[in-house]
Design a protein around this motif. Structure first.
Motif, PDB file in Angstrom:
ATOM      1  N   GLU A  36       0.832  -1.212   0.000  1.00  0.00           N
ATOM      2  CA  GLU A  36       0.000   0.000   0.000  1.00  0.00           C
ATOM      3  C   GLU A  36       0.866   1.261   0.000  1.00  0.00           C
ATOM      4  N   VAL A  37       1.888   1.291   0.825  1.00  0.00           N
ATOM      5  CA  VAL A  37       2.761   2.467   0.879  1.00  0.00           C
ATOM      6  C   VAL A  37       3.485   2.648  -0.455  1.00  0.00           C
ATOM      7  N   ALA A  38       3.927   1.554  -1.054  1.00  0.00           N
ATOM      8  CA  ALA A  38       4.583   1.644  -2.366  1.00  0.00           C
ATOM      9  C   ALA A  38       3.638   2.257  -3.398  1.00  0.00           C
ATOM     10  N   MET A  39       2.390   1.793  -3.398  1.00  0.00           N
ATOM     11  CA  MET A  39       1.408   2.318  -4.356  1.00  0.00           C
ATOM     12  C   MET A  39       1.117   3.791  -4.095  1.00  0.00           C
ATOM     13  N   ARG A  40       1.058   4.188  -2.829  1.00  0.00           N
ATOM     14  CA  ARG A  40       0.785   5.590  -2.499  1.00  0.00           C
ATOM     15  C   ARG A  40       1.935   6.486  -2.948  1.00  0.00           C
ATOM     16  N   PHE A  41       3.184   6.049  -2.736  1.00  0.00           N
ATOM     17  CA  PHE A  41       4.323   6.834  -3.210  1.00  0.00           C
ATOM     18  C   PHE A  41       4.301   6.937  -4.733  1.00  0.00           C
ATOM     19  N   GLN A  68      10.158   0.821  -1.413  1.00  0.00           N
ATOM     20  CA  GLN A  68       9.101  -0.005  -0.819  1.00  0.00           C
ATOM     21  C   GLN A  68       8.876  -1.289  -1.613  1.00  0.00           C
ATOM     22  N   ILE A  69       8.956  -1.204  -2.926  1.00  0.00           N
ATOM     23  CA  ILE A  69       8.789  -2.405  -3.756  1.00  0.00           C
ATOM     24  C   ILE A  69       9.901  -3.406  -3.456  1.00  0.00           C
ATOM     25  N   LYS A  70      11.115  -2.915  -3.290  1.00  0.00           N
ATOM     26  CA  LYS A  70      12.219  -3.807  -2.914  1.00  0.00           C
ATOM     27  C   LYS A  70      11.949  -4.429  -1.544  1.00  0.00           C
ATOM     28  N   LEU A  71      11.419  -3.634  -0.624  1.00  0.00           N
ATOM     29  CA  LEU A  71      11.090  -4.153   0.703  1.00  0.00           C
ATOM     30  C   LEU A  71      10.024  -5.239   0.603  1.00  0.00           C
ATOM     31  N   VAL A  72       9.030  -5.050  -0.241  1.00  0.00           N
ATOM     32  CA  VAL A  72       7.997  -6.075  -0.449  1.00  0.00           C
ATOM     33  C   VAL A  72       8.628  -7.368  -0.961  1.00  0.00           C
TER      34      VAL A  72
END
Length: 117
Positions: free
Chosen positions: A53-58, A84-88
């Motif tokens: 969700e945070v990745a999409m918001r950024f 964030q995508i890397k974190l996912v």
């Protein structure tokens, strides 16, 4: 994460299992009197989904012209999204370790065995 949310070097982005354990202990200690078994069993999925969700918001904010998050450069939100995508991806590849970390916290706090993930 092992780095700040806007680190442009994605090699620095990984899961911090000791931090996850500490957070889990603190969180579970506070909610133990009222958290349900279903909520505990959804901890991994929640962690995963909140990160997406945070990745999409950024990314959305970057595409929309940086209207929501304060930025320091034109690519700031794009860097954050990539981070964030890397974190996912790290969450996915470390699923069993993260679940073990959650279970260790549950054990340390004497949760019933049926709460374990």
């Amino acid at each position: 994460s092992t780095t700040v949310e806007d680190d442009p070097n994605l090699d620095n982005v990984s899961i911090d299992l000791p931090l996850i354990h500490s957070f889990s202990i603190g969180f579970l200690r506070m909610v133990k009197p009222f958290i349900s078994i279903h909520e505990v069993k959804s901890l991994f999925d929640s962690f995963f989904l909140m990160s997406i969700e945070v990745a999409m918001r950024f990314l959305d904010d970057f595409i929309s012209g940086d209207l929501y998050f304060k930025t320091d450069s034109p690519s700031h939100n794009l860097i954050r999204a990539k981070n964030q995508i890397k974190l996912v991806k790290e969450i996915i590849s470390n699923k069993s370790n993260i679940i073990s970390t959650f279970n260790s916290a549950l054990s340390a706090l004497d949760f019933p065995k049926d709460f374990f993930i």
